[in-house]
Motif scaffolding. Structure first.
Motif, short mmCIF file in Angstrom:
data_model
loop_
_atom_site.label_atom_id
_atom_site.label_comp_id
_atom_site.label_asym_id
_atom_site.label_seq_id
_atom_site.Cartn_x
_atom_site.Cartn_y
_atom_site.Cartn_z
N MET A 113 11.69 6.11 -15.62
CA MET A 113 12.09 7.02 -14.69
C MET A 113 10.62 8.28 -15.07
SD MET A 113 15.12 8.60 -15.76
CE MET A 113 15.84 8.90 -17.29
N THR A 114 10.91 9.24 -13.53
CA THR A 114 10.20 10.28 -13.83
C THR A 114 10.06 11.55 -14.69
OG1 THR A 114 10.95 11.21 -11.53
CG2 THR A 114 8.53 10.28 -11.37
N VAL A 130 3.21 2.46 -9.68
CA VAL A 130 2.53 2.52 -11.10
C VAL A 130 2.73 3.37 -12.30
CG1 VAL A 130 -0.33 3.02 -11.67
CG2 VAL A 130 0.22 2.16 -8.88
N ASP A 145 2.64 12.99 -13.26
CA ASP A 145 0.83 12.94 -13.83
C ASP A 145 1.21 11.14 -13.70
OD1 ASP A 145 0.36 15.18 -12.54
OD2 ASP A 145 -1.10 15.62 -14.90
N ASN A 146 1.49 10.87 -14.61
CA ASN A 146 1.27 9.13 -15.10
C ASN A 146 2.54 8.43 -14.24
OD1 ASN A 146 0.26 11.15 -17.24
ND2 ASN A 146 1.03 9.00 -18.24
N TYR A 147 2.58 8.93 -13.30
CA TYR A 147 4.38 7.99 -12.31
C TYR A 147 3.48 7.69 -10.44
CZ TYR A 147 8.01 5.80 -11.63
OH TYR A 147 9.79 5.06 -11.70
N GLY A 148 2.61 6.67 -10.39
CA GLY A 148 2.16 7.29 -8.63
C GLY A 148 3.07 5.83 -7.57
N ILE A 149 3.52 6.48 -6.72
CA ILE A 149 4.00 6.17 -5.46
C ILE A 149 3.14 5.60 -3.91
CG2 ILE A 149 6.18 5.79 -4.06
CD1 ILE A 149 7.51 7.10 -5.98
N GLY A 150 3.21 5.11 -3.86
CA GLY A 150 1.94 4.28 -2.62
C GLY A 150 0.65 5.25 -2.38
N GLY A 151 -0.13 5.02 -4.20
CA GLY A 151 -1.55 4.92 -4.51
C GLY A 151 -1.42 6.66 -4.49
N ARG A 152 -0.46 7.98 -4.46
CA ARG A 152 -1.06 8.93 -5.51
C ARG A 152 0.55 9.44 -6.61
NH1 ARG A 152 0.75 13.49 -0.53
NH2 ARG A 152 2.48 11.92 -0.18
N SER A 153 -0.04 10.49 -7.24
CA SER A 153 0.70 10.39 -7.99
C SER A 153 2.27 11.25 -7.40
CB SER A 153 0.45 11.34 -9.48
OG SER A 153 -0.18 13.15 -8.90
N ALA A 188 3.71 0.76 -3.16
CA ALA A 188 2.94 0.16 -5.02
C ALA A 188 3.40 0.69 -5.81
CB ALA A 188 1.83 -0.39 -4.72
N GLY A 193 0.70 -1.23 -0.21
CA GLY A 193 -0.09 0.02 -0.05
C GLY A 193 0.53 1.38 0.03
#
Lengths: 73, 73, 73, 73, 73, 73
Positions: free
Chosen positions: C8-9, B44, C52-60, B42, B39
């Motif tokens: 990578m971002t 994405v 905007d297209n990269y998320g970690i732990g559920g947030r962008s 992760a 959680g």
């Protein structure tokens, strides 16, 4: 529903829409003929990568093209 | 630290920042609930692909959309 | 002919051409030294993804950067 | 026909068939709800990677697990 | 040096070595004919995924095959 | 939290755990030195592919190795 992904350098303006359509059609036909399935459902994605972001043998394709161009002069 | 990647066509201007945030939040929540881990960690990534570069069943999505549009007229 | 892909971002204008060349050179050198092959043939691709297209732990990453920036004020 | 791929470590025998089914169902539902398409056609693939083949912060997950286990004794 | 990756379900023992060789040969030929390059250098990788790890429309292919089998009886 | 993925053929029993650890350590160090970030968070995954499932220039690596072996006799 196989997935086929091609990654290639974006050279001289990139592939045309006709070339992309031909890759999609051709890859799907090959898969369908060989595996006897997937003709209606195969997904093909095409990723074009700038020559700065693509390396072979430790050098970017940008650098390789420059060296080739210099050598051919 | 699971990695979740979604690849989708970029239709009508592409996904909004709100939709992207909702995908990131939702995928992470699903993974975390099902696997009981990941959680906080992760990753994405969202890849949007132009309809010329995305094919289904041997035709580009550009061509499929055109045929659908012509059929609905 | 190993394939090495880094995702990578794209932060603050993205990686420079020099950084990309250093990643290509460095990844290829590491692979070649460890595996004793691939030095001439390794393919490296670099994918830069917007925050905007990269998320970690559920947030962008866009949202994470904003929260970090607000916290540091 | 979006493509969703999850890559995760294979821990303690790996995910069960029930967990995999729940990931497939959940990711597809999230995509469908957020993007208003893809519910019938989304493709989900699950890749499980051994802890030797997965690294975080420069160490394999095998090594990280060993250090955690030693520290908790 | 394009990269072509196919991901497919591993059904009934998986693809044979002959089918894999035919996919490699066919994809490379299609790329080379369409793009006029890459015939000697294209890299093709084939990933076979178990039907538990492959989902379409929210259900695993394992579940889809079972439902198809039950329906055809 | 960059993602680095290496795909390589599985030759002669595959890479050892030591080689995998060295790839993970080395790729992470290179990324961290070049980009000045990611040293603690980089994710590295290693995918080993059988020589039947890996093709170069239209032939499987299995076929290429056989031809090399025959030529060297």
């Amino acid at each position: 529903m196989p997935i086929i992904k091609v990654t290639m350098t974006e050279e001289e303006g990139g592939a045309t829409a006709e070339q992309k359509a031909a890759l999609i059609e051709g890859f799907t036909r090959v898969f369908s003929q060989v595996m006897c399935r997937g003709g209606d459902t195969a997904v093909v994605t095409i990723e074009e990568v700038s020559t700065d972001n693509y390396g072979i043998g430790g050098r970017s394709v940008t650098a390789i093209r420059k060296a080739q161009s210099a050598a051919s002069r």
